[in-house]
Design an enzyme around this catalytic site. Structure first.
Site, PDB file in Angstrom:
ATOM      1  N   CYS A 103       0.657  -1.171  -0.029  1.00 31.73           N
ATOM      2  CA  CYS A 103      -0.082  -0.242  -0.035  1.00 31.73           C
ATOM      3  C   CYS A 103       1.003   1.331  -0.145  1.00 31.73           C
ATOM      4  O   CYS A 103       2.236   1.087   0.170  1.00 31.73           O
ATOM      5  CB  CYS A 103      -0.753   0.134   1.194  1.00 31.73           C
ATOM      6  SG  CYS A 103      -0.273   0.232   2.574  1.00 31.73           S
ATOM      7  N   CYS A 106       3.863   1.755   2.428  1.00 27.02           N
ATOM      8  CA  CYS A 106       4.994   1.174   2.213  1.00 27.02           C
ATOM      9  C   CYS A 106       5.993   2.044   1.341  1.00 27.02           C
ATOM     10  O   CYS A 106       7.248   2.071   1.819  1.00 27.02           O
ATOM     11  CB  CYS A 106       4.813  -0.200   1.349  1.00 27.02           C
ATOM     12  SG  CYS A 106       3.777  -1.453   2.027  1.00 27.02           S
ATOM     13  N   ASP A 508       3.316 -28.576  -9.166  1.00 31.52           N
ATOM     14  CA  ASP A 508       5.003 -29.109  -8.956  1.00 31.52           C
ATOM     15  C   ASP A 508       4.641 -29.137  -7.424  1.00 31.52           C
ATOM     16  O   ASP A 508       4.064 -28.412  -6.864  1.00 31.52           O
ATOM     17  CB  ASP A 508       5.729 -27.966  -9.474  1.00 31.52           C
ATOM     18  CG  ASP A 508       7.065 -28.395  -9.078  1.00 31.52           C
ATOM     19  OD1 ASP A 508       7.539 -29.319  -9.157  1.00 31.52           O
ATOM     20  OD2 ASP A 508       7.807 -27.235  -8.494  1.00 31.52           O
ATOM     21  N   ASP A 697       7.360 -23.618 -10.376  1.00 29.29           N
ATOM     22  CA  ASP A 697       8.423 -22.402  -9.859  1.00 29.29           C
ATOM     23  C   ASP A 697       9.847 -22.648 -10.524  1.00 29.29           C
ATOM     24  O   ASP A 697      10.314 -21.679 -10.644  1.00 29.29           O
ATOM     25  CB  ASP A 697       8.534 -22.262  -8.361  1.00 29.29           C
ATOM     26  CG  ASP A 697       9.327 -23.474  -7.835  1.00 29.29           C
ATOM     27  OD1 ASP A 697       9.052 -24.535  -8.202  1.00 29.29           O
ATOM     28  OD2 ASP A 697      10.342 -23.042  -6.815  1.00 29.29           O
ATOM     29  N   ASP A 701      10.334 -26.689 -14.420  1.00 25.92           N
ATOM     30  CA  ASP A 701       8.878 -26.614 -14.710  1.00 25.92           C
ATOM     31  C   ASP A 701       8.812 -25.930 -16.089  1.00 25.92           C
ATOM     32  O   ASP A 701       7.319 -26.031 -16.548  1.00 25.92           O
ATOM     33  CB  ASP A 701       8.200 -26.127 -13.582  1.00 25.92           C
ATOM     34  CG  ASP A 701       8.397 -26.687 -12.288  1.00 25.92           C
ATOM     35  OD1 ASP A 701       8.285 -27.892 -12.406  1.00 25.92           O
ATOM     36  OD2 ASP A 701       8.513 -26.265 -11.217  1.00 25.92           O
TER      37      ASP A 701
END
Lengths: 798, 61
Positions: A103, A106, A508, A697, A701
């Site tokens: 937001c 930050c 995965d 990830d 993959d």
């Protein structure tokens, strides 16, 4: 359990001792990471962040020393060359990408904190794309320190090469804005004059005033014709030349004929002028395209933010001397030194040293692979324990990774291109439209030649396939921004279309369903020392170690650390040290005094067992294993509830996969799958008629991700996996998958409504326009309104 | 009648040109780069401890 972490909002585990005093009150924290981050915020006087924030941040992660050390690489002049500019002597400027922004507070936090640092001259964070421009004085501070400070606040930052596409995009955006401004200002003036002309037709107007108003309208329309509308002409010209009709052809035709006709009328002082229609039409089209493009660019930017400028450097050994060189410069036969914690730069063979490597991103195997003299290494894997000297056997195109990437290219090329279909349909539509216009003009020439021009114009404008061609992109853009708000990045808009048909979700395991990092699973005390004390001893012994297992001990331990004298790191085995006069060892079986008969019960398959021994007897055994992400079960259940099939495809060993699958309640599972096996399995599913969404990830993959109809990557995964995916889960929350699939279905529904509306509107309006019931100005309003309905309908998705 | 109109329309053209140039300048100086930032920045100022209901609880610091 009712308590929530003050920093990140996650539940605080029972018995947790993490807390920070914020504004005079003790606040509970869920973990060491949050505690550290909150403490850093308080220490820097930035508590106001907690008032301002409107969304919870990511939970603080432990700052890993090895990651901090990697940041040092950004100080290297060779690396800085690609992204740092030097506006003045000693001043340096770089664009950084901030990760973890949830937001506006930050952004404030980062900006304020960096500004407080000595030597930082200017910090400017762009709220919409999370990019920061930092200027610093190299005599007082270096880039690595700045990046480190950001990391301490719980965010991460990496440099971004602003020179690339961003400049081009900025220029284009500015040009678009200028065109809109010109069209807008002209439109207001011309409309005003048009009102005078129209009302003059009713109440009577002097001929000379009429002439004057026409000429001024002409003058005001010139900038629109010769500046603002240029993109339409260009696009139409390109379309005609390549023989593929697009909607800019009728648009250009309408603009030019309306202007030409009006010009003729103005010069001859007779008839009606349509300068207002020209201006309004141009302005409206420019604006909708600008908005649509903005929405699209927002997700492109978010996607670009994921691409890191990884400092790919290697240490080459030549005649006993170490030189730091770019990985690109390595050649086969070179000898390189890889320190613990560094990424192995090239495929090679170990010449000297003992260590283990984390190859999980490539193989899916969660356990470190031991490396000794003679073993092969894979580029991109991580050296964990001891320094290794490697003889390079493959670089660039010849590495294992490059091979996987080649496989990925092939899979990507085979991907169905649904978007092309929509374009072709729009092309046919345009042909039909031109034919209709010609028919209307010819018809009216026979009946009443004076009305042929306004009718032709009205048909062209009213049927402008605007609503039709906006129907899909508007829905995609709205769905994209809705997903982005939840941390789901849609990198390819058309994936939504396919998502609504998905009936099989493939996961995965390592790094996707699990964290991909070892956690302390179980502690078994074997002697008279209790578990907490054993854990404290183990954590103390590991505090100087860089092994990933070390972090899990430090993470799990809550007691204060003890002082270790005479600490020793034994690569490939473990660590040793003296605490309070007693010599302890912590490591694998070969280091312990354990006899093979002493087996432990209840330890999950695939777990690594580490033994703590004092001088002579084993004190405790620790089982460390990769843990399921907390949302994994909810995600799998959510998918099953929607009636989808769920499968696990993993490169890990059978027991480890079976154990996880049983916990999740997944029946369909495959283990020890190499990348090519995964792709083959996927193709089997697809041949059976399934529409598959793959979530992964790692590099291993990537080919499967590219080959599946919808691919979803974890935000923390490898660049290759993310680059191949249609969707990236930035927050790594697995339940987002359920969300994304649902949004996909909704957006398809909205898209259908839009198509029905756009086609219905055209079918209704065309006959009226052809028979001369719609004057051009009304056609322009009708066209605008129909497009507006489409856009507003799409906005319901947000 | 037309004399007044010519004068007024002339003025319009003049003002429109200036409005256009002003907008061009604004675009070039980057005022449209970040549409959210300035709106947020003005709310998050450093005057927070001065607002009574937000004063820090443990005294002056």
């Amino acid at each position: 359990m009712t308590e929530n972490c003050f920093h990140c909002g996650l539940p605080v585990p029972e018995g947790s001792a993490f807390a920070v005093v914020v504004e005079g009150e003790k606040r509970d924290m869920c973990c060491r990471g949050c505690e550290a981050v909150a403490q850093a915020i308080v220490d820097n006087g930035l508590e106001a962040y907690y008032h301002h924030r409107t969304a919870m941040p990511q939970s603080g992660r432990d700052v890993i020393p090895e990651e901090l050390r990697k940041l040092e690489l950004y100080n290297h002049p060779e690396i800085q060359k690609s992204f740092v500019i030097t506006p003045e002597e000693h001043l340096k400027q770089a664009s950084l990408i901030l990760e973890g922004i949830t937001c506006a507070a930050c952004v404030w936090l980062n900006e304020r904190h960096l500004q407080q640092l000595p030597g930082v001259r200017e910090v400017l964070v762009n709220y919409s794309n999370h990019r920061a421009r930092v200027t610093w004085d190299e005599r007082e501070i270096d880039l690595a320190r700045i990046l480190k400070e950001i990391q301490l606040l719980g965010y991460s930052a990496h440099p971004f090469n602003a020179k690339q596409q961003e400049d081009v995009r900025k220029k284009e955006r500015q040009r678009d804005l200028r065109r809109i401004a010109v069209a807008g200002i002209s439109m207001m003036q011309v409309m005003m004059l048009a009102v005078a002309l129209y009302s003059g037709d009713y109440s009577g107007i002097e001929e000379s005033t009429k002439v004057l108003l026409r000429y001024v309208s002409l003058l005001m329309t010139l900038p629109v014709m010769f500046y603002a509308a240029i993109p339409f002409y260009q696009s139409a010209w390109r379309a005609i030349r390549s023989g593929q009709m697009n909607m800019d052809v009728p648009v250009t035709l309408a603009i030019i004929s309306a202007f030409g006709g009006s010009l003729w009328m103005t010069l001859n002082n007779s008839g009606v002028v349509y300068y207002d229609a020209v201006c309004m039409f141009s302005l409206f089209l420019l604006t909708t395209r600008f908005l649509e493009r903005n929405a699209r660019e927002k997700s492109t930017e978010a996607a670009e933010n994921l691409l890191k400028l990884m400092p790919a450097m290697a240490t080459r050994l030549q005649n006993g001397e170490q030189t730091v060189v770019a990985v690109m410069e390595l050649e086969v036969g070179d000898l390189v030194l890889v320190k613990p914690g560094e990424t192995i730069p090239a495929d090679g063979v170990v010449e000297q040293g003992v260590s283990s490597a984390d190859e999980s991103l490539l193989t899916g195997e969660s356990r470190p692979v031991p490396k000794e003299v003679g073993s092969g290494t894979i580029a991109g894997s991580l050296n964990l324990e001891g320094p290794l000297q490697l003889r390079v056997s493959g670089v660039g195109e010849n590495t294992v990774i490059a091979g996987i990437i080649r496989m990925l290219d092939r899979a990507q090329a085979e991907k169905p291109r649904l978007a092309q279909l929509a374009d072709r349909v729009a092309g046919y539509f345009t042909y039909g439209l031109l034919v209709l216009t010609a028919l209307a003009v010819v018809g009216w020439l026979l009946v009443d030649p004076s009305k042929a021009f306004p009718v032709g114009l009205a048909v062209l404008v009213v049927t402008c396939p605007c609503a039709l061609s906006l129907a899909a992109p508007a829905a995609f853009a709205a769905a994209g921004s809705r997903l982005l708000k939840r941390g789901i990045l849609l990198t390819r808009g058309h994936a939504l279309e396919t998502m609504s048909h998905v009936n099989h979700v493939v996961f995965d395991k390592t790094g996707t369903l699990t964290f991909g990092k070892p956690f302390l699973h179980q502690t078994v005390a074997l002697a008279d020392v209790d578990e907490a004390r054993c854990l404290a001893l183990a954590a103390s012994l590991e505090q100087a170690s860089e092994h990933p297992l070390a972090a899990s001990f430090l993470y799990a331990n809550k007691a204060p650390l003890l002082t270790v004298a005479d600490a020793q790191n034994i690569p490939g085995k473990g660590v040793a040290g003296t605490i309070e006069g007693v010599r302890f060892t912590l490591g694998n079986r070969s280091m312990s005094a354990v006899t093979p008969a002493e087996e432990l019960e209840g330890i999950p398959p695939g777990a690594t067992v580490v033994w703590l021994c004092d001088e002579g007897r084993p004190l405790a055994a620790f089982a460390l294993s990769d843990e399921l992400r907390p949302q994994a079960r909810a995600a799998v259940e959510g998918l099953k509830e929607q009636g989808l099939k769920v499968t696990i495809l993993s490169g890990d060993s059978r027991p480890a996969v079976e154990y996880m699958a049983k916990q999740l309640g997944v029946e369909s599972r495959y283990w020890e799958q190499r990348p090519e096996d995964k792709l083959a399995a996927l193709q089997r599913f697809q041949q059976a008629g399934d529409v598959v969404a793959m979530i992964g990830d790692g590099v291993n993959d990537a080919p499967v991700l590219a080959g599946s109809q919808v691919s979803i990557a974890m935000g923390g995964g490898t660049d290759v996996a993310r680059a191949t995916s249609d969707i990236v889960l930035l927050t790594q929350n697995l339940t987002d998958v359920v969300q994304a699939l649902e949004t996909g279905r909704q957006s398809i529904q909205i898209m259908r409504q839009n198509f029905v509306w756009a086609i219905g509107y055209n079918a209704l309006a065309v006959p009226f326009a052809m028979f001369g019931y719609i004057p051009p100005w009304l056609a322009a309003i009708g066209m605008s309104a129909s497009s507006l309905v489409v856009v507003v309908n799409a906005l319901r998705l947000r | 009648m037309n004399g007044v109109l010519i004068y007024l329309l002339g003025m319009t053209v003049f003002i429109v040109v200036f409005a256009g140039l002003g907008f061009f300048w604004a675009v070039r100086s980057g005022q449209f780069e970040d549409m959210e930032g300035p709106a947020q920045r003005i709310l998050m100022d450093d005057d927070d401890p001065m607002i009574p209901r937000r004063r820090l609880k443990d005294g002056e610091n």
